[in-house]
Scaffold this active site. Structure first.
Site, short mmCIF file in Angstrom:
data_model
loop_
_atom_site.label_atom_id
_atom_site.label_comp_id
_atom_site.label_asym_id
_atom_site.label_seq_id
_atom_site.Cartn_x
_atom_site.Cartn_y
_atom_site.Cartn_z
CG ASP A 59 -2.01 -1.07 1.15
OD1 ASP A 59 -1.88 -1.97 0.31
OD2 ASP A 59 -2.95 -1.03 1.97
CE LYS B 100 -4.06 -4.11 1.06
NZ LYS B 100 -4.81 -3.05 1.73
CB CYS C 190 -2.31 -2.83 5.17
SG CYS C 190 -4.02 -2.30 4.89
C1 VGL Z 1 -4.67 0.95 5.77
C2 VGL Z 1 -6.09 2.10 7.16
C3 VGL Z 1 -7.12 1.96 6.27
C4 VGL Z 1 -3.29 0.42 5.50
C5 VGL Z 1 -5.69 0.79 4.86
O1 VGL Z 1 -2.89 0.31 4.32
O2 VGL Z 1 -2.59 0.11 6.50
N1 VGL Z 1 -4.88 1.59 6.92
N2 VGL Z 1 -6.90 1.29 5.12
#
Ligand code: VGL
Ligand code: ZN
Length: 200
Positions: free
Chosen positions: A21, A107, A146
């Site tokens: 991410d 995802k 994540c």
């Molecule tokens: C994430 C909060 C909400 C992450 C994703 O990538 O850690 N954190 N969505």
């Protein structure tokens, strides 16, 4: 903690890199900025170069939410809207040097799936098995969401799993969340290593 750091980890045919991410919305200035999130990019670029040179697989996950995702505040969730599929905030960071062969895993695409784990609702596990991968090296954002959930799933699935400790940053909604996540990952069996010790 230093005593537990392996000196070097040598890449083999069964190694893969997982970049979690590294998207504009999670970087400073984004819609859900992770403090100093941009600092994961140089160590991850270094790792990607080494994996790429050895022809080893690189996977990049991305949060890829619908506009009404269940994790957003308007739906009673924790977060401001972020990483909406197809938006510029969901793009990978410009400075992230993803080789063209990188396998992209989207995802969190279903409203009710948090998408915190790269294995949740994706074919990541099947792809890794198909390639014969046994050992994962994991870095990216965010340590306490994540990265944590992806690593816990990887360990449950039986992968030998290294956390690239210089290549992760935490959201820290509550101070100390990042540190607690590190403790949890270590208890579950993750090995910690700095990216410069992952040797080609
Ligand atoms: C994430 C909060 C909400 C992450 C994703 O990538 O850690 N954190 N969505
Ligand atoms: Zn999200």
């Amino acid at each position: 903690m230093n005593a537990n750091l392996p000196k070097l980890s040598r890449l083999t045919r069964r190694s893969a890199l997982l970049v979690i991410d590294v998207q504009n919305d999670f970087l400073p200035g984004g819609r859900l900025p992770v403090p100093r999130g941009d600092e994961v990019i140089p160590p991850l670029n270094g790792c990607m170069e080494r994996f790429h040179r050895k022809n080893l697989p690189i996977f990049a996950t991305r949060d890829w939410h619908p506009p009404d995702h269940g994790s957003f505040q308007a739906q009673g969730g924790l977060w401001p809207p972020h990483c909406i599929a197809g938006s510029s905030g969901a793009d990978f960071a410009e400075a992230l040097a993803l080789p063209p062969e990188t396998c992209i895993i989207s995802k969190g695409s279903l409203p009710e799936d948090s998408g915190y784990s790269g294995f949740s609702g994706t074919d990541l596990a099947a792809r890794l098995r198909y390639l014969g991968v046994r050992t994962l090296y994991v870095g990216g954002l965010a340590t306490d969401y994540c990265v944590l959930n992806t690593i816990i799933d990887a360990l449950r699935l039986g992968f030998r799993t290294y956390l690239l400790i210089d290549a992760v940053r935490a959201v820290d909604v509550h101070p100390g969340d990042g540190e607690r996540a590190l403790g949890e990952m270590r208890r579950q069996g993750a090995r910690f290593i700095t990216s410069d010790r992952v040797s080609a």
